[in-house]
Design an enzyme around this catalytic site. Structure first.
Site, PDB file in Angstrom:
ATOM      1  N   PRO A  12       7.020  95.067  24.456  1.00  0.00           N
ATOM      2  CA  PRO A  12       7.445  93.669  24.410  1.00  0.00           C
ATOM      3  C   PRO A  12       7.766  93.169  23.001  1.00  0.00           C
ATOM      4  O   PRO A  12       8.426  92.153  22.834  1.00  0.00           O
ATOM      5  CB  PRO A  12       6.250  92.912  25.002  1.00  0.00           C
ATOM      6  N   GLU A 275       6.473 109.239  13.756  1.00  0.00           N
ATOM      7  CA  GLU A 275       5.068 108.822  13.765  1.00  0.00           C
ATOM      8  C   GLU A 275       4.222 109.940  13.166  1.00  0.00           C
ATOM      9  O   GLU A 275       4.612 111.103  13.172  1.00  0.00           O
ATOM     10  CB  GLU A 275       4.583 108.589  15.214  1.00  0.00           C
TER      11      GLU A 275
END
Length: 295
Positions: A12, A275
């Protein structure tokens, strides 16, 4: 007609939170085409991986990852360890969508929905770094440490290129690392390197010409390792990379392999799809045509 079931896993906070605005439209368009879609908004690190694993266990026909490269990597990690995972739709929302760009995946939600509805899938290779899966790139060394030093909010604000330039400033005090590289099909190499990069697709960190021959379904990685050099030489190499002229430089080693072991006497962190992905030693291997993608 039979309804298909899709699970949409979205971040989101990605891409100015546009998902919240367009979500009802996406759900309606898919629903009208016979794809019943339920959603999950990710809440924390690792959440998208758990959700993807659950979705496979619950028998969903389609999984959709909506977010940046980090969300995509998490969803891939939830799917890649499973037997016969369902096909994956990639909806690019974040600031860095190297992978979606490499595959020519549309940015407009209407076009993306059509891709899912028309069921255009293609099996692609997945990389494995020890026990972590990656879809685009893995690596270690000077340049790869940058990603951890730039908080993601900041990355969103200043955009891609500013964040590379900032990186080059930081590299003034970064030192080479001792590596031993054993790649399938090549002699063992040891020495001082600035970095190594393992590309599964040809769009890496916004540099389309870094590994122009890399193909997403050929069963091989394209590997680039840069030998020790000073900052001025390194910056010159980066400019060569932007133009795709780096393969002729004697400091650049280029290999095509399906399995590679990298070790170091130093502590070297590895970067997996942007990452942090553990430390060396690591075994990198290709899982050929392991996951189907809507593209």
């Amino acid at each position: 007609m039979d309804m298909k079931r899709a699970r949409l896993i979205y971040n989101p906070t990605s891409g100015k939170e546009e998902m919240r605005r367009i979500l009802p439209d996406i759900l309606e368009k898919l629903d009208q085409a016979g794809i019943e879609t339920s959603c999950h908004a990710t809440t924390s690190e690792g959440d998208a991986t758990r959700e993807a694993e659950l979705a496979v266990e619950r028998g969903y026909d389609i999984i959709i990852a909506a977010g940046g490269d980090g969300t995509l990597n998490e969803v891939v990690n939830g799917l890649a360890g499973k037997e016969n995972p369902p096909p994956l739709g990639i909806f690019p929302l974040g600031t860095t969508n190297d992978f979606a760009r490499a595959l020519g995946i549309p940015k407009k939600w209407e076009d993306f929905c059509d891709l899912i509805i028309n069921n255009n899938t293609k099996p692609i290779d997945i990389g494995k770094a020890n026990d972590r899966y990656f879809i685009n790139i893995a690596g270690g060394g000077s340049l790869t440490q940058l990603s951890y030093e730039v908080p993601s909010r900041l990355k969103t604000m200043i955009g891609q290129h500013a964040y590379y330039m900032k990186g080059i400033e930081k590299m003034v005090n970064l030192s080479p690392i001792d590596l031993t590289i054993k790649a399938e099909g090549y002699d063992e190499m040891s020495g001082e390197f600035m970095l190594f990069l393992i590309a599964n697709s040809n769009s890496v960190g916004g540099f389309e010409k870094l590994a122009p021959n890399a193909s997403i379904d050929d069963g091989y990685f394209d590997v680039i390792a840069v030998k020790k050099c000073n900052l001025a030489e390194f910056i010159r190499l980066v400019t060569l990379v932007v133009r795709g002229d780096h393969f002729n430089d004697h400091r650049v080693i280029y290999l095509k392999t399906n399995r590679m072991e990298v070790s170091s006497p130093n502590k070297v962190e590895i970067n997996v799809d942007g990452e942090l992905g553990g430390e060396l030693p690591a075994v990198f291997e290709v899982l050929p045509r392991h996951l189907s993608i809507f593209m």
